[in-house]
Design a protein around this motif. Structure first.
Motif, PDB file in Angstrom:
ATOM      1  N   GLN A 172       0.725  -1.191  -0.092  1.00  0.00           N
ATOM      2  CA  GLN A 172      -0.210  -0.145   0.038  1.00  0.00           C
ATOM      3  C   GLN A 172       0.481   0.838  -0.253  1.00  0.00           C
ATOM      4  OE1 GLN A 172      -2.320   0.270   3.114  1.00  0.00           O
ATOM      5  NE2 GLN A 172      -2.791   2.240   2.910  1.00  0.00           N
ATOM      6  N   SER A 174      -0.450   5.265   0.332  1.00  0.00           N
ATOM      7  CA  SER A 174      -1.611   5.767   0.072  1.00  0.00           C
ATOM      8  C   SER A 174      -1.140   7.744   0.713  1.00  0.00           C
ATOM      9  CB  SER A 174      -2.673   4.999   0.176  1.00  0.00           C
ATOM     10  OG  SER A 174      -2.826   4.795   1.775  1.00  0.00           O
ATOM     11  N   HIS A 175      -1.662   8.529   0.329  1.00  0.00           N
ATOM     12  CA  HIS A 175      -1.529   9.723   0.917  1.00  0.00           C
ATOM     13  C   HIS A 175      -3.299  10.125   0.187  1.00  0.00           C
ATOM     14  CE1 HIS A 175      -0.668  11.680  -2.806  1.00  0.00           C
ATOM     15  NE2 HIS A 175       0.159  11.326  -3.145  1.00  0.00           N
ATOM     16  N   GLY A 176      -3.351  11.616   1.169  1.00  0.00           N
ATOM     17  CA  GLY A 176      -4.840  12.543   0.750  1.00  0.00           C
ATOM     18  C   GLY A 176      -4.150  13.508   0.295  1.00  0.00           C
ATOM     19  N   ALA A 179      -7.149  14.451  -2.813  1.00  0.00           N
ATOM     20  CA  ALA A 179      -8.028  14.641  -2.589  1.00  0.00           C
ATOM     21  C   ALA A 179      -9.622  15.675  -2.559  1.00  0.00           C
ATOM     22  CB  ALA A 179      -8.895  14.194  -0.693  1.00  0.00           C
ATOM     23  N   HIS A 244      -6.328   6.667  -7.296  1.00  0.00           N
ATOM     24  CA  HIS A 244      -6.648   5.731  -6.839  1.00  0.00           C
ATOM     25  C   HIS A 244      -6.731   4.377  -7.829  1.00  0.00           C
ATOM     26  CE1 HIS A 244      -8.302   3.491  -2.956  1.00  0.00           C
ATOM     27  NE2 HIS A 244      -9.197   3.184  -4.022  1.00  0.00           N
ATOM     28  N   THR A 246      -6.368  -0.361  -7.587  1.00  0.00           N
ATOM     29  CA  THR A 246      -5.856  -1.528  -6.400  1.00  0.00           C
ATOM     30  C   THR A 246      -5.803  -2.743  -7.813  1.00  0.00           C
ATOM     31  OG1 THR A 246      -8.646  -0.996  -5.479  1.00  0.00           O
ATOM     32  CG2 THR A 246      -7.440  -3.545  -5.432  1.00  0.00           C
ATOM     33  N   TRP A 260      -2.612  -1.746  -3.460  1.00  0.00           N
ATOM     34  CA  TRP A 260      -3.614  -0.433  -3.626  1.00  0.00           C
ATOM     35  C   TRP A 260      -2.677   0.749  -3.623  1.00  0.00           C
ATOM     36  CZ3 TRP A 260      -5.978   3.117  -0.271  1.00  0.00           C
ATOM     37  CH2 TRP A 260      -5.671   2.928   0.912  1.00  0.00           C
ATOM     38  N   SER A 262      -3.246   5.577  -3.807  1.00  0.00           N
ATOM     39  CA  SER A 262      -4.095   6.659  -3.320  1.00  0.00           C
ATOM     40  C   SER A 262      -3.780   7.970  -2.713  1.00  0.00           C
ATOM     41  CB  SER A 262      -5.247   6.488  -2.963  1.00  0.00           C
ATOM     42  OG  SER A 262      -6.281   7.006  -3.366  1.00  0.00           O
ATOM     43  N   SER A 263      -4.677   8.724  -4.260  1.00  0.00           N
ATOM     44  CA  SER A 263      -3.733   9.627  -3.623  1.00  0.00           C
ATOM     45  C   SER A 263      -4.869  10.915  -3.399  1.00  0.00           C
ATOM     46  CB  SER A 263      -3.655  11.283  -4.789  1.00  0.00           C
ATOM     47  OG  SER A 263      -3.439  10.940  -5.724  1.00  0.00           O
ATOM     48  N   ASP A 265      -6.896   9.379  -0.306  1.00  0.00           N
ATOM     49  CA  ASP A 265      -6.666   8.649   0.878  1.00  0.00           C
ATOM     50  C   ASP A 265      -6.813   9.948   2.148  1.00  0.00           C
ATOM     51  OD1 ASP A 265      -6.665   7.160   2.567  1.00  0.00           O
ATOM     52  OD2 ASP A 265      -4.928   5.900   2.721  1.00  0.00           O
ATOM     53  N   ASN A 268      -3.948  10.909   5.867  1.00  0.00           N
ATOM     54  CA  ASN A 268      -3.329   9.715   5.987  1.00  0.00           C
ATOM     55  C   ASN A 268      -1.930  10.596   5.538  1.00  0.00           C
ATOM     56  OD1 ASN A 268      -1.837   7.052   6.224  1.00  0.00           O
ATOM     57  ND2 ASN A 268      -2.351   6.070   4.261  1.00  0.00           N
TER      58      ASN A 268
END
Ligand code: NAD
Length: 391
Positions: A172, A174-176, A179, A244, A246, A260, A262-263, A265, A268
């Motif tokens: 994994q 991921s970061h936000g 968002a 995002h 998977t 997975w 993601s930007s 998330d 996070n």
């Protein structure tokens, strides 16, 4: 343990394209290259699309103003005329420029250290691999955390069968930070969300390639047989690129993988997490606690292995810089990556093929495999998230 002593005949004369004052990744490169003061000496740069800003930046780094150039073409041409011209160039520019700049540097007889994702296509990677081979030059690729000693602890434990047969791979990143929408977004977001400048992916290439290369280091004996990729742009303006994704993976030993990225998330800050599960035990490492490796043996109390401790494998201790009492982090990892690439360049220069055969460093193959993985992910996603044979 690495303590900065000289391991190559002399520091390489080194320069950068991109990575200027506003660039996100430039300082990491300088941290990696210049930390030891024995592997690289920075001599020139074309740091910025804005020449005046790039020049001012280079002067403030302590470089000779005459060796600060408006672009890579100027750098290559002027440095070629000098007896003490640059020997190795880092490419820390947006993705769409990597291929053109790398090729031009190699044509001019310069070694290259290029950012990931290396290029847009495997065909481009293969063309550059052939060119580097013909010219007797090294291409290095910078996957930031893969120089960390605990990554190599995981690899050694897997190689020695400590975990048993690998069954589950869980990755994994991921970061936000993306968002929200991209109205008023900085350049670094704009080029990342445009296929013309980012390539066929956003987060898969931007952060997923880190996961993939690290998993290749830990599991060099496993190959992906097929994968399924599901990707989505939660912010519609980013489509067809994803913010995002998977990816499910089947390995040739029967192991199953889940990755997975993601930007979006939101909130996070944990970032990267790697878990490798074998038939007897598991290891788990995350960049939020980079000093610690979770080692869980089935039926026994869970344990935490600490970097730099004598109970670790020699393959890990060899790359430790700070010693167990102090934090070993991203800067240390970059320094190792740069050192390994310098050692490869030095060996290439001296024609030491025997050294190169066994020397570990992220080279053109590491870059190519990342791009190959991306091509397979996109093929699957474009087919409606279908399982595809890995090609
Ligand atoms: P950025 O947009 O923040 O900075 C790009 C820099 O390059 C700026 O200084 C810009 O002026 C300069 N530039 C752009 N085009 C140029 C050109 N043709 N000639 C000279 N300078 C030019 O981008 P970034 O986030 O630093 O990303 C750059 C590259 O590094 C990308 O490929 C990205 O995927 C990669 N990256 C890797 C890591 C990692 O951990 N390895 C981390 C971040 C970014």
């Amino acid at each position: 343990m690495i303590n900065g002593e000289r391991t190559i005949s002399r520091p390489l004369r080194w320069g950068m394209v991109g990575g200027g004052r506003t660039g996100q990744v430039g300082y990491k490169h300088r941290t990696g290259a210049l930390r030891d003061n024995t592997a690289y000496k920075m001599v020139c740069g074309a740091f910025d699309l804005d020449f005046e800003r790039g020049k001012d930046f280079g002067v403030k780094l302590g470089l000779d103003a005459e060796r600060l150039y408006p672009d890579y073409k100027g750098l290559i041409a002027a440095e070629a005329k000098r007896e003490d011209g640059v020997e190795a160039v880092t490419v820390a520019t947006p993705n769409f420029t990597h291929f053109e700049i790398t090729k031009a540097c190699l044509e001019a007889g310069l070694h290259v250290i290029c950012e990931k994702p290396l290029f847009f296509t495997v065909a481009e990677c293969e063309e550059v691999a052939a060119l580097a081979e013909k010219k007797g030059l090294i291409v290095g690729v910078t996957y930031g955390f893969t120089g960390h000693p605990l990554v190599h602890q995981m690899a050694a434990m897997v190689a020695k069968g400590v975990l048993g047969e690998i069954r589950i791979v869980d990755l994994q990143y991921s970061h936000g930070f993306n968002a929200g929408d991209d109205v008023g977004a900085p350049e670094a977001v704009k080029w990342r969300t445009n296929p013309a400048t980012a390539g066929a992916t956003f987060v898969l290439g931007d952060i997923g390639t880190h996961l993939y290369y690290l998993s290749e280091i830990v599991l060099p004996h496993l190959k992906i047989e097929k994968l399924l990729c599901d990707r989505k742009a939660f912010i519609p303006s980013r489509a067809p690129l994803e913010d995002h994704a998977t990816v499910l993976m089947h390995y040739d030993n029967g192991a199953r993988g889940r990755l997975w990225v993601s930007s979006v998330d939101a909130g996070n800050m944990g970032s990267q997490r790697y878990r490798f599960v074998g038939s007897k035990a598991s290891v788990e490492w995350s960049d939020s606690h980079p000093d610690q490796l979770l080692y869980d043996v089935q039926g026994e109390p869970n344990s935490i292995l600490h970097h730099g401790m004598p109970y670790l494998e020699e393959e890990s201790l060899a790359f430790d810089r700070m010693g167990a009492l102090h934090t070993e982090g991203l800067g240390d990892s970059w320094s190792n990556i740069y050192l390994w690439i310098a050692q490869a360049i030095d060996a290439k220069r001296r024609g030491n093929d025997a050294f190169l055969k066994t020397h570990h460093y992220p080279g053109i193959k590491a870059g190519t495999e990342g791009v190959r993985w991306l091509e397979n992910c996109v093929r699957s996603a474009d087919a409606g998230s279908a399982w595809v044979d890995f090609q």
